[in-house]
Design a protein around this motif. Structure first.
Motif, PDB file in Angstrom:
ATOM      1  N   SER A 155      32.582 -41.893 -60.602  1.00  0.00           N
ATOM      2  CA  SER A 155      33.722 -42.807 -60.761  1.00  0.00           C
ATOM      3  C   SER A 155      33.845 -43.682 -59.518  1.00  0.00           C
ATOM      4  O   SER A 155      33.404 -43.311 -58.432  1.00  0.00           O
ATOM      5  CB  SER A 155      35.022 -42.032 -61.012  1.00  0.00           C
ATOM      6  OG  SER A 155      35.461 -41.393 -59.832  1.00  0.00           O
ATOM      7  N   PHE A 156      34.454 -44.851 -59.742  1.00  0.00           N
ATOM      8  CA  PHE A 156      34.554 -45.849 -58.683  1.00  0.00           C
ATOM      9  C   PHE A 156      35.982 -46.342 -58.541  1.00  0.00           C
ATOM     10  O   PHE A 156      36.786 -46.227 -59.458  1.00  0.00           O
ATOM     11  CB  PHE A 156      33.625 -47.029 -58.979  1.00  0.00           C
ATOM     12  CG  PHE A 156      32.175 -46.620 -59.071  1.00  0.00           C
ATOM     13  CD1 PHE A 156      31.391 -46.541 -57.930  1.00  0.00           C
ATOM     14  CD2 PHE A 156      31.611 -46.281 -60.287  1.00  0.00           C
ATOM     15  CE1 PHE A 156      30.066 -46.152 -58.003  1.00  0.00           C
ATOM     16  CE2 PHE A 156      30.287 -45.899 -60.372  1.00  0.00           C
ATOM     17  CZ  PHE A 156      29.509 -45.836 -59.227  1.00  0.00           C
ATOM     18  N   TYR A 157      36.285 -46.902 -57.377  1.00  0.00           N
ATOM     19  CA  TYR A 157      37.595 -47.457 -57.027  1.00  0.00           C
ATOM     20  C   TYR A 157      38.639 -46.344 -56.965  1.00  0.00           C
ATOM     21  O   TYR A 157      38.511 -45.302 -57.594  1.00  0.00           O
ATOM     22  CB  TYR A 157      38.044 -48.538 -58.024  1.00  0.00           C
ATOM     23  CG  TYR A 157      37.082 -49.687 -58.139  1.00  0.00           C
ATOM     24  CD1 TYR A 157      36.999 -50.645 -57.132  1.00  0.00           C
ATOM     25  CD2 TYR A 157      36.250 -49.804 -59.245  1.00  0.00           C
ATOM     26  CE1 TYR A 157      36.103 -51.702 -57.236  1.00  0.00           C
ATOM     27  CE2 TYR A 157      35.347 -50.857 -59.351  1.00  0.00           C
ATOM     28  CZ  TYR A 157      35.280 -51.799 -58.351  1.00  0.00           C
ATOM     29  OH  TYR A 157      34.395 -52.841 -58.444  1.00  0.00           O
ATOM     30  N   GLY A 158      39.690 -46.574 -56.171  1.00  0.00           N
ATOM     31  CA  GLY A 158      40.789 -45.626 -56.106  1.00  0.00           C
ATOM     32  C   GLY A 158      41.407 -45.487 -57.489  1.00  0.00           C
ATOM     33  O   GLY A 158      41.613 -46.473 -58.189  1.00  0.00           O
ATOM     34  N   GLY A 159      41.653 -44.283 -57.896  1.00  0.00           N
ATOM     35  CA  GLY A 159      42.219 -44.064 -59.230  1.00  0.00           C
ATOM     36  C   GLY A 159      41.177 -43.969 -60.323  1.00  0.00           C
ATOM     37  O   GLY A 159      41.513 -43.879 -61.497  1.00  0.00           O
ATOM     38  N   ALA A 160      39.897 -43.995 -59.955  1.00  0.00           N
ATOM     39  CA  ALA A 160      38.802 -43.826 -60.922  1.00  0.00           C
ATOM     40  C   ALA A 160      38.914 -44.789 -62.102  1.00  0.00           C
ATOM     41  O   ALA A 160      38.852 -44.392 -63.253  1.00  0.00           O
ATOM     42  CB  ALA A 160      38.744 -42.381 -61.407  1.00  0.00           C
ATOM     43  N   SER A 161      39.050 -46.070 -61.792  1.00  0.00           N
ATOM     44  CA  SER A 161      39.218 -47.055 -62.867  1.00  0.00           C
ATOM     45  C   SER A 161      37.899 -47.455 -63.521  1.00  0.00           C
ATOM     46  O   SER A 161      37.892 -48.196 -64.501  1.00  0.00           O
ATOM     47  CB  SER A 161      39.922 -48.304 -62.334  1.00  0.00           C
ATOM     48  OG  SER A 161      39.158 -48.892 -61.293  1.00  0.00           O
TER      49      SER A 161
END
Length: 198
Positions: A155-161
């Motif tokens: 997963s990528f980006y804060g919050g797994a967007s």
């Protein structure tokens, strides 16, 4: 006077392919006593390729298990080629969808959003995983960045967007966004959040 047989183009192609395969493997690993029996596609011919199983990453080549018939040992006995790992099967299925369009909310089989893609690929190997990127990132067994294996979900980006499937060699396959089809990207293309294994 010796009689010469005229070779047709197919026979010549088979001979060239067989020689190239055998010479290539010998050049890569000339000192290995064992050999892998490789079936040349659409010919019915097989070639013993010494040391093929020792070439780094050769089992990650799509279709490897379709063409490598068996491994022959120096003593002449043979054993069936090892089946592809579950992670490798996940990667092969993901690779089969390269070029499929991104469509928000789509979960296959012909169009995908990011988590629709990962959940569809996993379903093809009998694994039911959560549908959203956030739920996928929080389920499964956490995997450290340096311990990633093919088939893991990243997963990528804060919050797994956003999510994708790790395929090895620092790369992922994902359904990125509108206008960008399913494709291969480097792992550092986006900010890493976490990885999980199901």
């Amino acid at each position: 006077m010796a009689k010469h047989r005229r070779q047709n183009k197919t026979t010549r192609r088979i001979a060239i392919a067989s020689t190239a395969v055998a010479m290539g493997a010998t050049a890569i690993s000339p000192a290995v006593a064992g050999a892998a029996e490789v079936q040349i596609p659409e010919t019915g011919y097989t070639v013993d390729v010494p040391g093929l199983e020792n070439v780094p990453g050769v089992q990650d080549v799509p279709g490897y298990s379709d063409y490598v018939v068996q491994n022959n040992t120096a003593g002449g006995s043979s054993a069936p080629a090892a089946p592809a790992s579950e992670g490798q099967r996940i990667v092969e299925i993901a690779q089969s969808k390269i070029g499929a369009p991104y469509v928000y909310g789509a979960s296959g089989p012909n169009a995908f959003d990011c988590s629709g893609f990962t959940s569809w690929v996993y379903a093809q190997v009998g694994k039911q995983i959560p549908r959203t990127s956030q739920a996928q990132a929080s389920a499964g067994t956490p995997v450290a960045y340096n311990d990633l294996q093919p088939g893991d979900i990243v997963s990528f980006y804060g919050g797994a967007s956003h999510v994708g499937i790790y395929i090895g060699d620092g790369k992922i396959i994902d359904a990125l966004n509108s206008g960008t089809p399913v494709g291969v990207r480097t792992l550092d293309y986006m900010p890493f959040n976490n990885a999980v294994r199901f």
